[in-house]
Write a protein that holds these residues in place. Sequence first.
Motif, PDB file in Angstrom:
ATOM      1  N   LYS A 106     -34.204 -17.652  -7.315  1.00  0.00           N
ATOM      2  CA  LYS A 106     -33.095 -18.034  -8.209  1.00  0.00           C
ATOM      3  C   LYS A 106     -31.790 -17.981  -7.428  1.00  0.00           C
ATOM      4  N   ILE A 107     -30.975 -19.023  -7.638  1.00  0.00           N
ATOM      5  CA  ILE A 107     -29.612 -19.031  -7.091  1.00  0.00           C
ATOM      6  C   ILE A 107     -28.667 -19.020  -8.287  1.00  0.00           C
ATOM      7  N   TYR A 108     -27.796 -18.030  -8.325  1.00  0.00           N
ATOM      8  CA  TYR A 108     -26.789 -17.928  -9.392  1.00  0.00           C
ATOM      9  C   TYR A 108     -25.501 -18.538  -8.861  1.00  0.00           C
ATOM     10  N   GLY A 109     -25.000 -19.552  -9.566  1.00  0.00           N
ATOM     11  CA  GLY A 109     -23.767 -20.194  -9.115  1.00  0.00           C
ATOM     12  C   GLY A 109     -23.559 -21.503  -9.839  1.00  0.00           C
ATOM     13  N   VAL A 110     -22.752 -22.365  -9.237  1.00  0.00           N
ATOM     14  CA  VAL A 110     -22.544 -23.720  -9.770  1.00  0.00           C
ATOM     15  C   VAL A 110     -22.537 -24.717  -8.602  1.00  0.00           C
TER      16      VAL A 110
ATOM     17  N   GLU B   8     -37.013 -27.376   2.014  1.00  0.00           N
ATOM     18  CA  GLU B   8     -37.876 -27.915   0.947  1.00  0.00           C
ATOM     19  C   GLU B   8     -38.548 -26.796   0.147  1.00  0.00           C
ATOM     20  N   VAL B   9     -37.728 -25.808  -0.195  1.00  0.00           N
ATOM     21  CA  VAL B   9     -38.192 -24.665  -0.995  1.00  0.00           C
ATOM     22  C   VAL B   9     -37.716 -24.864  -2.438  1.00  0.00           C
ATOM     23  N   ASP B  10     -38.638 -24.766  -3.388  1.00  0.00           N
ATOM     24  CA  ASP B  10     -38.227 -24.880  -4.793  1.00  0.00           C
ATOM     25  C   ASP B  10     -37.392 -23.664  -5.193  1.00  0.00           C
ATOM     26  N   PHE B  11     -36.421 -23.905  -6.026  1.00  0.00           N
ATOM     27  CA  PHE B  11     -35.604 -22.795  -6.534  1.00  0.00           C
ATOM     28  C   PHE B  11     -35.059 -23.170  -7.902  1.00  0.00           C
ATOM     29  N   GLU B  12     -34.606 -22.125  -8.611  1.00  0.00           N
ATOM     30  CA  GLU B  12     -33.983 -22.349  -9.911  1.00  0.00           C
ATOM     31  C   GLU B  12     -32.484 -22.060  -9.778  1.00  0.00           C
ATOM     32  N   LEU B  13     -31.661 -23.011 -10.152  1.00  0.00           N
ATOM     33  CA  LEU B  13     -30.224 -22.747 -10.150  1.00  0.00           C
ATOM     34  C   LEU B  13     -29.862 -22.186 -11.521  1.00  0.00           C
ATOM     35  N   VAL B  14     -29.401 -20.955 -11.537  1.00  0.00           N
ATOM     36  CA  VAL B  14     -28.987 -20.310 -12.794  1.00  0.00           C
ATOM     37  C   VAL B  14     -27.474 -20.486 -12.912  1.00  0.00           C
ATOM     38  N   PRO B  15     -27.029 -21.332 -13.838  1.00  0.00           N
ATOM     39  CA  PRO B  15     -25.590 -21.625 -13.906  1.00  0.00           C
ATOM     40  C   PRO B  15     -24.775 -20.404 -14.322  1.00  0.00           C
ATOM     41  N   ILE B  16     -23.678 -20.214 -13.621  1.00  0.00           N
ATOM     42  CA  ILE B  16     -22.715 -19.159 -13.962  1.00  0.00           C
ATOM     43  C   ILE B  16     -21.463 -19.871 -14.466  1.00  0.00           C
ATOM     44  N   ASN B  17     -20.923 -19.409 -15.596  1.00  0.00           N
ATOM     45  CA  ASN B  17     -19.729 -20.041 -16.155  1.00  0.00           C
ATOM     46  C   ASN B  17     -18.504 -19.609 -15.354  1.00  0.00           C
ATOM     47  N   PHE B  18     -18.363 -20.291 -14.204  1.00  0.00           N
ATOM     48  CA  PHE B  18     -17.354 -19.899 -13.208  1.00  0.00           C
ATOM     49  C   PHE B  18     -15.949 -19.969 -13.798  1.00  0.00           C
ATOM     50  N   PHE B  19     -15.622 -21.092 -14.439  1.00  0.00           N
ATOM     51  CA  PHE B  19     -14.254 -21.253 -14.958  1.00  0.00           C
ATOM     52  C   PHE B  19     -14.026 -20.377 -16.183  1.00  0.00           C
ATOM     53  N   GLY B  20     -15.143 -19.865 -16.757  1.00  0.00           N
ATOM     54  CA  GLY B  20     -15.015 -18.933 -17.883  1.00  0.00           C
ATOM     55  C   GLY B  20     -15.020 -17.485 -17.415  1.00  0.00           C
ATOM     56  N   GLY B  21     -15.104 -17.282 -16.074  1.00  0.00           N
ATOM     57  CA  GLY B  21     -15.005 -15.931 -15.538  1.00  0.00           C
ATOM     58  C   GLY B  21     -16.273 -15.101 -15.616  1.00  0.00           C
ATOM     59  N   GLU B  22     -17.399 -15.779 -15.815  1.00  0.00           N
ATOM     60  CA  GLU B  22     -18.674 -15.020 -15.944  1.00  0.00           C
ATOM     61  C   GLU B  22     -18.998 -14.237 -14.664  1.00  0.00           C
ATOM     62  N   HIS B  23     -18.503 -14.739 -13.516  1.00  0.00           N
ATOM     63  CA  HIS B  23     -18.785 -14.071 -12.241  1.00  0.00           C
ATOM     64  C   HIS B  23     -18.050 -12.737 -12.105  1.00  0.00           C
ATOM     65  N   LYS B  24     -17.180 -12.464 -13.081  1.00  0.00           N
ATOM     66  CA  LYS B  24     -16.453 -11.184 -13.062  1.00  0.00           C
ATOM     67  C   LYS B  24     -16.978 -10.214 -14.121  1.00  0.00           C
ATOM     68  N   GLN B  25     -18.033 -10.667 -14.817  1.00  0.00           N
ATOM     69  CA  GLN B  25     -18.605  -9.812 -15.867  1.00  0.00           C
ATOM     70  C   GLN B  25     -19.678  -8.897 -15.296  1.00  0.00           C
ATOM     71  N   PRO B  26     -19.963  -7.777 -15.987  1.00  0.00           N
ATOM     72  CA  PRO B  26     -20.923  -6.775 -15.471  1.00  0.00           C
ATOM     73  C   PRO B  26     -22.279  -7.349 -15.064  1.00  0.00           C
ATOM     74  N   ALA B  27     -22.793  -8.278 -15.839  1.00  0.00           N
ATOM     75  CA  ALA B  27     -24.138  -8.805 -15.529  1.00  0.00           C
ATOM     76  C   ALA B  27     -24.152  -9.432 -14.138  1.00  0.00           C
ATOM     77  N   PHE B  28     -23.106 -10.197 -13.795  1.00  0.00           N
ATOM     78  CA  PHE B  28     -23.096 -10.818 -12.464  1.00  0.00           C
ATOM     79  C   PHE B  28     -22.643  -9.821 -11.396  1.00  0.00           C
TER      80      PHE B  28
END
Length: 215
Positions: free
Chosen positions: A4-8, A25-45
Amino acid sequence: MTIKIYGVPISTCTARATACLYEKEVDFELVPINFFGGEHKQPAFLSKNPFGQIPALEDGDLTLFESRAITAYVAEKFKETGTDLIRHNNLKEAALVEVWIQVESQSFDPAITPIVLEYVLAPMKGKTADKAVIDANLVKLEKVLDVYESRLSSTKYLAGDFYSLADLHHYPYTHYFMTTPWASLVNDRPHVKAWWEDISSRPAYKKMTEAIASC
Ligand SMILES: N[C@@H](CCC(=O)N[C@@H](CSO)C(=O)NCC(=O)O)C(=O)O
């Protein structure tokens, strides 16, 4: 276990990590982070990256942050498959890959980042670009690109006559930089221009730019 890659996708540092996964050529899941909403500054991230910056990677019970540490992990874990990005069978070549990985991180990135942030990101935030910052960093970037022009007049890629992680690390910021009025800094240097045209013709780069454009 899917990585999993967390980001945008529009985030340059997220794009650096995903470009490496595309190249391998590695499969991955992009887990969107609400960057402009500041999710990257929340405890979970913050539990994934205490510095509150995207991207972060999760691979089973392993959590990483810093895009260049993420690409190093991916390139090492999948070193036997796909493009050899780190020259793991040749100590001298591997050492030169590391030299140019550091050059990108320590010299290229500090010069190009302020230009991209001012010209591309500031307007997204409704701010006007700070011309003094751009001008000062264009001078720095020219000096770095002069070294690249000299190096690339003797090797096809930065670490040698082989594509490597060092070249890939340049993707995101150069992608944005080439949309600014100063793309001539690359295009007026024949070997840098040829290098950029070569590495940006790779499928991984196209997948990275498609993801950016899809945002
Ligand atoms: N050295 C780190 C930088 C990550 C970064 O700046 N991420 C940006 C988005 S990408 O431009 C970010 O999260 N900025 C928000 C902030 O710094 O608060 C890396 O390479 O991963």
